[in-house]
Design a protein around this motif. Structure first.
Motif, PDB file in Angstrom:
ATOM      1  N   ARG A  70      40.529  29.535  38.879  1.00 27.40           N
ATOM      2  CA  ARG A  70      41.610  28.884  39.637  1.00 27.40           C
ATOM      3  C   ARG A  70      41.039  27.909  40.641  1.00 27.40           C
ATOM      4  NH1 ARG A  70      46.665  30.010  37.535  1.00 27.40           N
ATOM      5  NH2 ARG A  70      46.422  31.970  36.457  1.00 27.40           N
ATOM      6  N   ASP A  71      41.864  26.952  41.075  1.00 26.40           N
ATOM      7  CA  ASP A  71      41.421  26.109  42.181  1.00 26.40           C
ATOM      8  C   ASP A  71      42.434  26.135  43.317  1.00 26.40           C
ATOM      9  OD1 ASP A  71      43.441  24.646  41.141  1.00 26.40           O
ATOM     10  OD2 ASP A  71      42.181  22.988  40.438  1.00 26.40           O
ATOM     11  N   SER A  72      43.298  27.139  43.323  1.00 26.26           N
ATOM     12  CA  SER A  72      44.286  27.199  44.401  1.00 26.26           C
ATOM     13  C   SER A  72      44.516  28.631  44.865  1.00 26.26           C
ATOM     14  CB  SER A  72      45.612  26.586  43.944  1.00 26.26           C
ATOM     15  OG  SER A  72      46.220  27.447  43.008  1.00 26.26           O
ATOM     16  N   ALA A  73      44.980  28.730  46.098  1.00 25.05           N
ATOM     17  CA  ALA A  73      45.414  30.010  46.675  1.00 25.05           C
ATOM     18  C   ALA A  73      46.444  29.649  47.720  1.00 25.05           C
ATOM     19  CB  ALA A  73      44.241  30.749  47.316  1.00 25.05           C
ATOM     20  N   ASP A  74      47.410  30.549  47.970  1.00 22.18           N
ATOM     21  CA  ASP A  74      48.393  30.186  48.996  1.00 22.18           C
ATOM     22  C   ASP A  74      48.165  30.899  50.323  1.00 22.18           C
ATOM     23  OD1 ASP A  74      51.027  31.402  46.814  1.00 22.18           O
ATOM     24  OD2 ASP A  74      49.274  32.411  47.628  1.00 22.18           O
ATOM     25  N   PRO A  92      41.547  28.280  58.716  1.00 24.64           N
ATOM     26  CA  PRO A  92      42.194  27.013  58.360  1.00 24.64           C
ATOM     27  C   PRO A  92      41.200  25.927  57.938  1.00 24.64           C
ATOM     28  CG  PRO A  92      43.195  27.928  60.340  1.00 24.64           C
ATOM     29  CD  PRO A  92      41.975  28.763  60.052  1.00 24.64           C
ATOM     30  N   ALA A  93      40.051  25.875  58.602  1.00 26.26           N
ATOM     31  CA  ALA A  93      39.036  24.884  58.222  1.00 26.26           C
ATOM     32  C   ALA A  93      38.495  25.189  56.824  1.00 26.26           C
ATOM     33  CB  ALA A  93      37.894  24.876  59.240  1.00 26.26           C
ATOM     34  N   VAL A  94      38.278  26.471  56.543  1.00 27.00           N
ATOM     35  CA  VAL A  94      37.796  26.862  55.205  1.00 27.00           C
ATOM     36  C   VAL A  94      38.830  26.453  54.157  1.00 27.00           C
ATOM     37  CG1 VAL A  94      37.217  28.848  53.733  1.00 27.00           C
ATOM     38  CG2 VAL A  94      36.388  28.753  56.113  1.00 27.00           C
ATOM     39  N   ALA A  95      40.097  26.749  54.437  1.00 26.42           N
ATOM     40  CA  ALA A  95      41.166  26.408  53.489  1.00 26.42           C
ATOM     41  C   ALA A  95      41.189  24.900  53.220  1.00 26.42           C
ATOM     42  CB  ALA A  95      42.517  26.878  54.041  1.00 26.42           C
ATOM     43  N   GLY A 102      47.627  23.569  53.964  1.00 27.69           N
ATOM     44  CA  GLY A 102      49.002  24.056  53.778  1.00 27.69           C
ATOM     45  C   GLY A 102      49.051  25.546  53.531  1.00 27.69           C
ATOM     46  N   ALA A 103      47.921  26.124  53.077  1.00 29.39           N
ATOM     47  CA  ALA A 103      47.893  27.575  52.842  1.00 29.39           C
ATOM     48  C   ALA A 103      47.975  28.328  54.168  1.00 29.39           C
ATOM     49  CB  ALA A 103      46.595  27.966  52.126  1.00 29.39           C
ATOM     50  N   ALA A 104      48.581  29.498  54.147  1.00 30.87           N
ATOM     51  CA  ALA A 104      48.491  30.395  55.308  1.00 30.87           C
ATOM     52  C   ALA A 104      47.020  30.713  55.521  1.00 30.87           C
ATOM     53  CB  ALA A 104      49.266  31.683  55.035  1.00 30.87           C
ATOM     54  N   ALA A 105      46.559  30.705  56.776  1.00 37.94           N
ATOM     55  CA  ALA A 105      45.125  30.932  56.991  1.00 37.94           C
ATOM     56  C   ALA A 105      44.901  31.558  58.356  1.00 37.94           C
ATOM     57  CB  ALA A 105      44.354  29.618  56.886  1.00 37.94           C
ATOM     58  N   PHE A 106      44.165  32.665  58.358  1.00 40.10           N
ATOM     59  CA  PHE A 106      43.863  33.338  59.624  1.00 40.10           C
ATOM     60  C   PHE A 106      42.593  34.158  59.489  1.00 40.10           C
ATOM     61  CE2 PHE A 106      45.205  37.642  58.397  1.00 40.10           C
ATOM     62  CZ  PHE A 106      46.072  37.393  57.351  1.00 40.10           C
ATOM     63  N   ALA A 122      45.536  41.084  53.138  1.00 38.16           N
ATOM     64  CA  ALA A 122      45.892  40.238  51.988  1.00 38.16           C
ATOM     65  C   ALA A 122      46.798  40.990  51.024  1.00 38.16           C
ATOM     66  CB  ALA A 122      44.625  39.778  51.278  1.00 38.16           C
ATOM     67  N   THR A 123      46.516  42.277  50.851  1.00 31.74           N
ATOM     68  CA  THR A 123      47.373  43.111  49.989  1.00 31.74           C
ATOM     69  C   THR A 123      48.792  43.158  50.557  1.00 31.74           C
ATOM     70  OG1 THR A 123      45.485  44.406  49.246  1.00 31.74           O
ATOM     71  CG2 THR A 123      47.643  45.459  49.056  1.00 31.74           C
ATOM     72  N   GLY A 124      48.866  43.244  51.893  1.00 34.93           N
ATOM     73  CA  GLY A 124      50.183  43.224  52.535  1.00 34.93           C
ATOM     74  C   GLY A 124      50.915  41.913  52.292  1.00 34.93           C
ATOM     75  N   LEU A 125      50.201  40.796  52.352  1.00 37.96           N
ATOM     76  CA  LEU A 125      50.829  39.489  52.094  1.00 37.96           C
ATOM     77  C   LEU A 125      51.390  39.433  50.678  1.00 37.96           C
ATOM     78  CD1 LEU A 125      48.212  37.001  53.647  1.00 37.96           C
ATOM     79  CD2 LEU A 125      50.365  37.771  54.659  1.00 37.96           C
ATOM     80  N   VAL A 126      50.606  39.981  49.743  1.00 37.99           N
ATOM     81  CA  VAL A 126      51.041  39.952  48.337  1.00 37.99           C
ATOM     82  C   VAL A 126      52.238  40.870  48.135  1.00 37.99           C
ATOM     83  CG1 VAL A 126      50.360  40.563  45.971  1.00 37.99           C
ATOM     84  CG2 VAL A 126      48.768  39.285  47.438  1.00 37.99           C
ATOM     85  N   SER A 127      52.138  42.093  48.658  1.00 39.47           N
ATOM     86  CA  SER A 127      53.229  43.048  48.385  1.00 39.47           C
ATOM     87  C   SER A 127      54.503  42.666  49.132  1.00 39.47           C
ATOM     88  CB  SER A 127      52.808  44.482  48.698  1.00 39.47           C
ATOM     89  OG  SER A 127      52.525  44.614  50.049  1.00 39.47           O
ATOM     90  N   ALA A 128      54.383  41.915  50.246  1.00 36.90           N
ATOM     91  CA  ALA A 128      55.580  41.449  50.965  1.00 36.90           C
ATOM     92  C   ALA A 128      56.163  40.178  50.350  1.00 36.90           C
ATOM     93  CB  ALA A 128      55.228  41.197  52.432  1.00 36.90           C
ATOM     94  N   GLY A 129      55.478  39.641  49.349  1.00 37.99           N
ATOM     95  CA  GLY A 129      55.980  38.430  48.710  1.00 37.99           C
ATOM     96  C   GLY A 129      55.677  37.161  49.487  1.00 37.99           C
ATOM     97  N   VAL A 130      54.797  37.249  50.484  1.00 39.59           N
ATOM     98  CA  VAL A 130      54.432  36.063  51.290  1.00 39.59           C
ATOM     99  C   VAL A 130      53.462  35.175  50.522  1.00 39.59           C
ATOM    100  CG1 VAL A 130      53.291  35.331  53.441  1.00 39.59           C
ATOM    101  CG2 VAL A 130      54.811  37.321  53.447  1.00 39.59           C
ATOM    102  N   ALA A 131      52.596  35.785  49.719  1.00 34.80           N
ATOM    103  CA  ALA A 131      51.605  35.013  48.957  1.00 34.80           C
ATOM    104  C   ALA A 131      51.462  35.607  47.557  1.00 34.80           C
ATOM    105  CB  ALA A 131      50.254  35.051  49.671  1.00 34.80           C
TER     106      ALA A 131
END
Ligand code: UT7
Length: 333
Positions: A70-74, A92-95, A102-106, A122-131
């Motif tokens: 892949r070349d993307s992540a949200d 954010p700089a890494v993203a 534009g990706a969420a980054a912290f 990250a698992t929480g972001l996925v299971s909450a439907g955020v990413a």
């Protein structure tokens, strides 16, 4: 039902310069024999002056994305105790440097447990439907916080970065992460500390002392807690998953000291040859150590599809965390 976070890519990057134990022995009162026998470390990678954590994180992140095909992540999460700056976060700089503006980054600050905490976040972001796809990086330029006069820290820490890609998937597919166990004990906050640079020191009348920007560590106390906490945390996730210790094919623990890796395996009752270790070649890379060890094991054929893997970490805070997965096929690698 909420989605599971499924590991689908892994990569790492180590700065090219290698510092051997003999080189350190030329600079401070230590020996190759002491370092090897007390820590299992033979060498470590050290970033050149001017290299920041994001520089290593971008390389590792690019490799993990390639491994995932892949070349993307949200979302991008960076675990580190050596951020590029106190503000802003490094993620954010890494993203942006990975083309993911534009990706969420912290960032996640949980010292050497940071990567497992970042996986949980990250698992929480996925299971909450955020990413739907998250790049999780552990990266450190530990050499920037080491006191050159402190032989107990200088010999164990090294620089490096490792990363994984998580995607939304099903809980029963290979690569699905969980359950998680996370914990902390702030009464041991001063066991591993960088005293200066934060609001406690800046908010006091006392200016920072010359050594206050360096990491200090009470090695023996940390050692004892590391084995106890990782063992208890590991047992907790195994019990929750209904896995027996004998089911484990690989234990990938924080690479802090080979004696800790061995004692943890002994305490859990896991044969030592199932404990993944690359500490001889890279030292303790802090939040990077687990993903660097994973990428290394993949490169060396030390992780097979379907392997039942325990990830467990311990670090400053004090903090600890563990999770489980079955090793997935990595299509892009
Ligand atoms: O990643 C975050 C979590 N960090 C960890 O998990 C690190 C855990 N701690 C450790 O790995 C170990 O405690 C160290 C590697 C830091 C130290 O090893 P140790 O076996 O606990 O040594 P020690 O502190 O008990 O020191 C034993 C002796 C002392 O000398 P005396 O007082 O007996 O004369 C130290 O001064 O070894 C001495 N020493 C050294 N000698 C040669 C300490 N560091 C060194 C050194 N070279 N680099």
């Amino acid at each position: 039902m909420s989605a599971a976070a499924v590991l689908c890519g892994v990569g790492s990057y180590l700065p090219p310069r290698v510092v051997t134990n003999d080189e350190l022995a030329g600079r401070m009162d230590t020996t190759d024999e002491w370092i090897r026998s007390r820590t299992g470390i033979g060498r470590r990678h050290v970033a050149d002056p001017g290299t920041a954590t994001s520089d290593l994180a971008v390389e590792a992140g690019a490799r993990a994305l390639k491994s995932a095909g892949r070349d993307s992540a949200d979302a991008v999460v960076v675990a580190t105790m050596t951020p590029d700056h106190p503000c802003p976060a490094t993620a954010p700089a890494v993203a942006s440097r990975l083309g993911l503006t534009g990706a969420a980054a912290f960032d996640v600050g949980a010292v050497c447990s940071g990567f497992v905490y970042a996986l949980a976040a990250a698992t929480g972001l996925v299971s909450a439907g955020v990413a739907r796809r998250v790049l999780v990086v552990g990266a450190e330029v530990n050499s920037t916080v080491l006191d050159p006069a402190d032989r107990s820290t200088s010999v164990i820490f090294g620089d490096g970065a490792g990363a994984v890609v998580l995607r939304a998937g099903e809980p029963d597919e290979p690569g699905a992460l969980g359950p998680f166990d996370l914990g902390s004990d702030g009464t041991g906050a001063d066991h591993i500390m960088i005293a200066a640079g934060g609001s406690r020191q800046r908010g006091s009348d006392a200016p920072a002392g010359p050594g206050d920007a360096y990491m200090t560590m009470r090695g023996q106390e940390v050692f004892r807690h590391a084995v106890l906490r990782m063992a208890a945390s590991s047992r907790s996730v195994l019990a929750e998953a209904g896995w027996d210790v004998a089911d484990l094919d690989r234990v990938v623990s924080h690479q802090a000291n080979q004696r800790i890796i061995n004692q943890l395996a002994d305490d859990l009752g896991v044969p030592r040859d199932r404990a993944v270790s690359n500490i001889e070649r890279v030292g303790n890379t802090g939040a990077a150590s687990i993903p660097v060890a994973l990428a290394d094991a993949v490169d060396r054929g030390g992780l097979d599809e379907g392997d039942r893997v325990l990830l467990t970490a311990f670090g400053g805070g004090l903090s600890w965390g563990s999770t489980l997965l079955r090793w997935p096929p990595l299509d892009g690698s």
